[in-house]
Design a protein around this motif. Structure first.
Motif, PDB file in Angstrom:
ATOM      1  N   HIS A  78      18.357  46.221  50.768  1.00 41.32           N
ATOM      2  CA  HIS A  78      19.292  45.127  51.035  1.00 41.32           C
ATOM      3  C   HIS A  78      18.563  43.796  51.108  1.00 41.32           C
ATOM      4  O   HIS A  78      17.378  43.756  51.432  1.00 41.32           O
ATOM      5  CB  HIS A  78      19.949  45.348  52.400  1.00 41.32           C
ATOM      6  CG  HIS A  78      21.113  46.265  52.352  1.00 41.32           C
ATOM      7  ND1 HIS A  78      22.402  45.812  52.411  1.00 41.32           N
ATOM      8  CD2 HIS A  78      21.179  47.610  52.248  1.00 41.32           C
ATOM      9  CE1 HIS A  78      23.214  46.851  52.351  1.00 41.32           C
ATOM     10  NE2 HIS A  78      22.503  47.955  52.250  1.00 41.32           N
TER      11      HIS A  78
ATOM     12  N   GLU B 169      20.137  44.738  46.729  1.00 44.46           N
ATOM     13  CA  GLU B 169      21.600  44.811  46.918  1.00 44.46           C
ATOM     14  C   GLU B 169      22.128  43.564  47.617  1.00 44.46           C
ATOM     15  O   GLU B 169      21.539  43.069  48.576  1.00 44.46           O
ATOM     16  CB  GLU B 169      21.919  46.055  47.765  1.00 44.46           C
ATOM     17  CG  GLU B 169      23.381  46.158  48.152  1.00 44.46           C
ATOM     18  CD  GLU B 169      23.720  47.445  48.898  1.00 44.46           C
ATOM     19  OE1 GLU B 169      22.918  48.404  48.876  1.00 44.46           O
ATOM     20  OE2 GLU B 169      24.795  47.486  49.505  1.00 44.46           O
TER      21      GLU B 169
ATOM     22  N   ASP C  46      27.029  45.751  45.249  1.00 45.60           N
ATOM     23  CA  ASP C  46      27.913  46.362  46.235  1.00 45.60           C
ATOM     24  C   ASP C  46      29.259  45.642  46.166  1.00 45.60           C
ATOM     25  O   ASP C  46      29.387  44.488  46.591  1.00 45.60           O
ATOM     26  CB  ASP C  46      27.299  46.291  47.638  1.00 45.60           C
ATOM     27  CG  ASP C  46      28.085  47.150  48.618  1.00 45.60           C
ATOM     28  OD1 ASP C  46      29.308  46.928  48.726  1.00 45.60           O
ATOM     29  OD2 ASP C  46      27.496  48.031  49.268  1.00 45.60           O
TER      30      ASP C  46
ATOM     31  N   HIS D 138      30.894  44.727  49.584  1.00 48.41           N
ATOM     32  CA  HIS D 138      30.268  43.557  50.200  1.00 48.41           C
ATOM     33  C   HIS D 138      30.751  42.264  49.540  1.00 48.41           C
ATOM     34  O   HIS D 138      30.991  41.266  50.210  1.00 48.41           O
ATOM     35  CB  HIS D 138      28.739  43.633  50.106  1.00 48.41           C
ATOM     36  CG  HIS D 138      28.136  44.715  50.948  1.00 48.41           C
ATOM     37  ND1 HIS D 138      26.829  45.129  50.807  1.00 48.41           N
ATOM     38  CD2 HIS D 138      28.658  45.467  51.944  1.00 48.41           C
ATOM     39  CE1 HIS D 138      26.580  46.092  51.684  1.00 48.41           C
ATOM     40  NE2 HIS D 138      27.667  46.316  52.380  1.00 48.41           N
TER      41      HIS D 138
ATOM     42  N   HIS E 120      27.624  50.219  44.356  1.00 46.27           N
ATOM     43  CA  HIS E 120      28.188  50.813  45.574  1.00 46.27           C
ATOM     44  C   HIS E 120      29.648  50.384  45.648  1.00 46.27           C
ATOM     45  O   HIS E 120      29.963  49.214  45.416  1.00 46.27           O
ATOM     46  CB  HIS E 120      27.477  50.296  46.831  1.00 46.27           C
ATOM     47  CG  HIS E 120      26.116  50.876  47.044  1.00 46.27           C
ATOM     48  ND1 HIS E 120      25.223  50.356  47.966  1.00 46.27           N
ATOM     49  CD2 HIS E 120      25.500  51.946  46.475  1.00 46.27           C
ATOM     50  CE1 HIS E 120      24.118  51.086  47.950  1.00 46.27           C
ATOM     51  NE2 HIS E 120      24.263  52.049  47.049  1.00 46.27           N
TER      52      HIS E 120
ATOM     53  N   HIS F 201      33.310  50.714  48.038  1.00 47.99           N
ATOM     54  CA  HIS F 201      34.033  51.077  49.263  1.00 47.99           C
ATOM     55  C   HIS F 201      35.034  49.967  49.517  1.00 47.99           C
ATOM     56  O   HIS F 201      34.948  48.896  48.919  1.00 47.99           O
ATOM     57  CB  HIS F 201      33.063  51.237  50.453  1.00 47.99           C
ATOM     58  CG  HIS F 201      32.054  50.144  50.596  1.00 47.99           C
ATOM     59  ND1 HIS F 201      32.221  49.049  51.400  1.00 47.99           N
ATOM     60  CD2 HIS F 201      30.848  49.949  49.988  1.00 47.99           C
ATOM     61  CE1 HIS F 201      31.175  48.248  51.305  1.00 47.99           C
ATOM     62  NE2 HIS F 201      30.317  48.760  50.446  1.00 47.99           N
TER      63      HIS F 201
ATOM     64  N   GLU G 217      30.320  54.543  49.046  1.00 48.91           N
ATOM     65  CA  GLU G 217      29.758  54.358  50.397  1.00 48.91           C
ATOM     66  C   GLU G 217      30.907  54.310  51.411  1.00 48.91           C
ATOM     67  O   GLU G 217      31.134  53.276  52.047  1.00 48.91           O
ATOM     68  CB  GLU G 217      28.954  53.060  50.454  1.00 48.91           C
ATOM     69  CG  GLU G 217      27.503  53.209  50.068  1.00 48.91           C
ATOM     70  CD  GLU G 217      26.703  51.951  50.394  1.00 48.91           C
ATOM     71  OE1 GLU G 217      27.237  50.833  50.284  1.00 48.91           O
ATOM     72  OE2 GLU G 217      25.528  52.100  50.757  1.00 48.91           O
TER      73      GLU G 217
HETATM   74 ZN   LIG Z   1      25.905  49.259  49.771  1.00 44.45          ZN
END
Ligand SMILES: [Zn+2]
Length: 273
Positions: A103, A142, A168, A171, A195, A197, A234
């Protein structure tokens, strides 16, 4: 496109692999974190973990602890953290990982001047990139949010360090996330891993797909327009069934219902969706 899941570092790694294997995931993203997936613990459980991976024919991607600084204001502390990054890289290689994600800095940038924060991140990510490369690992960085490291900061990083990105999507959709379309406008070619989510478009909740306010179908369409690689779900729900449901939703959005059902019928004949 292949779909993976990430272990909860508070749970036994081999059991996590078996859970994802039974759910039909395609690969495993190993987050190398205390308490249950710390490098020492992984080395102790190496055989069980390797057996679980091979019984599901899982390839591995590695993920570094999200809370590890990459631009800490105290150099001796950063040095110690880098040592731990290297131990995690070594562990990742033991399980066959070829890519590892870290990250951007998570400490609030107000702790040190923005310029210093950005310069330190660039310098240290460059160093860690070399450490990973020496072990045969490709390091990916990320996105988290603009306070952590903004699109403008990423531009500077990419102009100085030849490194890929883990995009991501969740995010990018938070209120400080700067938006998926803005990332895609700049960094399409850098994206080596994704990623996915959901969230309420405010905070980073790691919800199942469809449980938040993200336009997931649109995000999937945007991704599909240029990308056909690994996507890790995720989803951090306590009830792991939501991982399976999220996977089905992603497949359905990616392939369309007809193709999704044909794929299911091929893999699990006679099983109702
Ligand atoms: Zn992530």
């Amino acid at each position: 496109m292949i779909i993976g899941a990430m272990n909860d570092p508070k749970k036994n790694v081999a059991e996590e692999i078996a859970l994802f294997g039974e759910m039909g995931f395609d690969y495993f993203e190993l987050t190398i974190e205390a308490p249950c997936a710390h490098p020492d613990k992984l080395m102790k459980e190496k055989k069980e973990v390797q057996d679980a991976l091979s019984s599901y024919n899982f390839g591995v991607l590695a993920h570094m602890p999200w809370y590890f600084s990459v631009a800490h204001p105290y150099p001796p502390i950063q040095e110690a953290i880098n040592g731990e990054f290297c131990r995690a890289f070594d562990a990742a290689v033991e399980f066959g990982a070829k890519k590892a994600t870290l990250h951007s800095e998570f400490l609030p940038s107000g702790i040190q001047e923005r310029q210093v924060h950005v310069a330190k991140t660039i310098e240290n990510v460059g160093k860690l990139c070399k450490e990973a490369e020496a072990r045969g690992l490709e390091l990916l960085v990320e996105n988290f949010n603009a306070s952590s490291f903004s699109i403008k900061d990423f531009k500077q990083l990419f102009s100085e360090v030849d490194i890929g990105m883990t995009l991501d999507v969740g995010h990018a959709f938070t209120s400080d996330g700067e938006g998926l379309e803005n990332y895609l406008a700049q960094f399409r070619k850098r994206v080596k891993h994704v990623h996915l989510h959901d969230n309420d478009r405010r905070t980073d909740q790691h919800l199942p797909l469809g449980a938040g306010k993200m336009d997931v179908a649109r995000a999937v369409k945007e991704l599909k327009a240029f990308y056909d690689g690994t996507i890790t779900l995720e989803v951090h729900s306590h009830d792991r069934d939501y991982l399976r449901i999220s996977r089905e939703k992603l497949e359905m959005m990616w392939y369309g219902r007809k193709k999704f059902e044909e794929n299911r019928e091929y893999l699990q004949p006679g099983k109702k969706v």
